[in-house]
Enzyme design. Structure first.
Site, PDB file in Angstrom:
ATOM      1  N   ASP A  90       0.860  -1.169   0.000  1.00 31.94           N
ATOM      2  CA  ASP A  90       0.000   0.000   0.000  1.00 31.94           C
ATOM      3  C   ASP A  90       0.908   1.235   0.000  1.00 31.94           C
ATOM      4  OD1 ASP A  90      -2.279   1.702   0.514  1.00 31.94           O
ATOM      5  OD2 ASP A  90      -1.676   1.718   2.624  1.00 31.94           O
ATOM      6  N   ASP A  92      -0.287   5.033   0.902  1.00 29.69           N
ATOM      7  CA  ASP A  92      -0.582   6.066   1.902  1.00 29.69           C
ATOM      8  C   ASP A  92      -0.475   5.517   3.326  1.00 29.69           C
ATOM      9  OD1 ASP A  92      -1.076   7.911  -0.103  1.00 29.69           O
ATOM     10  OD2 ASP A  92      -3.219   7.462  -0.173  1.00 29.69           O
TER      11      ASP A  92
END
Length: 303
Positions: A90, A92
């Site tokens: 991922d 963020d």
């Protein structure tokens, strides 16, 4: 020994000999046979404690009880297939320190409003796709210059580039898979060394956001599909992958991977994902795979 319990101390902490003795004794009291400690990093920062004759989930429970509130990350697993050949991360609050959509919203004076929606979506309290569409609509007419400014101000998480470069140097394929935006993932992938980036596309017209997305939304199902597809394309299975993320959108890919790691995860992840990093940094994913600190490939930005 068939299994390994890896311990990684948080910043300014160390793994004291008495702590390791106590943990080893607790494993043996539960019926385990234990081997010699193998140090993965200097200054008592990370080590492996080999064991056998005990399930890894039971060893995890013992470690959690023994370590209690100490600033130590840990993970118990079989020795077999420990080093992974695929990394999916991922972006963020995982590879970068911020939520890029929230930072972009600051350029429109809407950070507090949009950040609250983000918070609820990442905790799994509201539907991710619906929340994404709602937040993007609020940014209609924002100029491309605001995206460029936001991208320029992004800060990498400690250890992010080292994680990517070390795994690539050892033959793994690396992909950044985000529910955020391609505009940012392309730049972050270039900074960190990811070979592939997948994300959502923002629609623009005459240099400004239209408030809409282009194409299908990459959500939790899209992340899981990326894990399955990228594994299959390389003759691998999800068991050969390490995945990492912090929010509800990451949960399916974390649970499906051979090593799925909740990185300073939201409560939902802390409840359901066994491998967690709550005290150290992304280099811990390398320690969990058995890399020695001296094997790390650390770019200047991470040194």
């Amino acid at each position: 020994m068939t299994h390994i319990l890896t311990l990684v101390a948080g910043e300014r902490a160390r793994l004291a000999p008495k702590l390791l003795e106590t943990l080893g004794a607790a494993l043996r009291d539960a019926g385990a046979a234990t081997g010699e400690i193998n140090w993965l990093a200097p200054n008592d920062r990370a080590c492996d404690l080999p064991f056998a004759q005990l399930a890894d989930d039971r060893a995890h429970e013992i470690a959690r009880a023994t370590l209690a509130d100490l600033p130590v990350d840990f993970h118990a697993q079989p020795v077999e297939n420990r080093r992974k050949r695929l990394l999916i991360a991922d972006m963020d609050s995982t590879i970068v320190t911020a939520e890029t959509l929230d930072e972009l919203a600051a350029e429109a004076g809407l950070k507090d409003v949009i950040a609250e929606i983000t918070r609820r979506a990442m905790r799994g309290e509201i539907d991710f796709a619906q929340a994404l569409v709602e937040r993007v609509a609020m940014l209609a007419d924002l100029p491309e210059a605001a995206l460029a400014k936001t991208a320029a101000n992004l800060t990498l998480m400690p250890g992010a580039a080292t994680l990517v470069h070390t795994m690539r140097a050892n033959g793994a394929f690396t992909a950044l898979v985000s529910g955020g935006f391609k505009y940012f993932t392309a730049k972050v992938a270039a900074r960190t060394g990811f070979e592939l980036d997948l994300a959502n596309d923002l629609a623009m017209a005459e240099g400004r956001l239209t408030g809409e997305l282009q194409g299908p939304i990459l959500d939790k199902d899209g992340k899981l599909n990326a894990l399955q597809t990228l594994s299959a394309e390389r003759g691998l299975t999800p068991a050969d992958a390490v995945t990492v993320g912090d929010g509800a959108n990451d949960l399916p890919m974390l649970l499906a991977a051979g090593l799925g790691v909740a990185y300073y995860g939201k409560p939902l992840l802390r409840q359901q994902v066994r491998a967690q990093v709550n005290h150290s940094d992304l280099r811990t994913l390398l320690f969990f795979q058995g890399y020695l600190a001296e094997e790390f490939v650390s770019p200047a930005e991470d040194s």
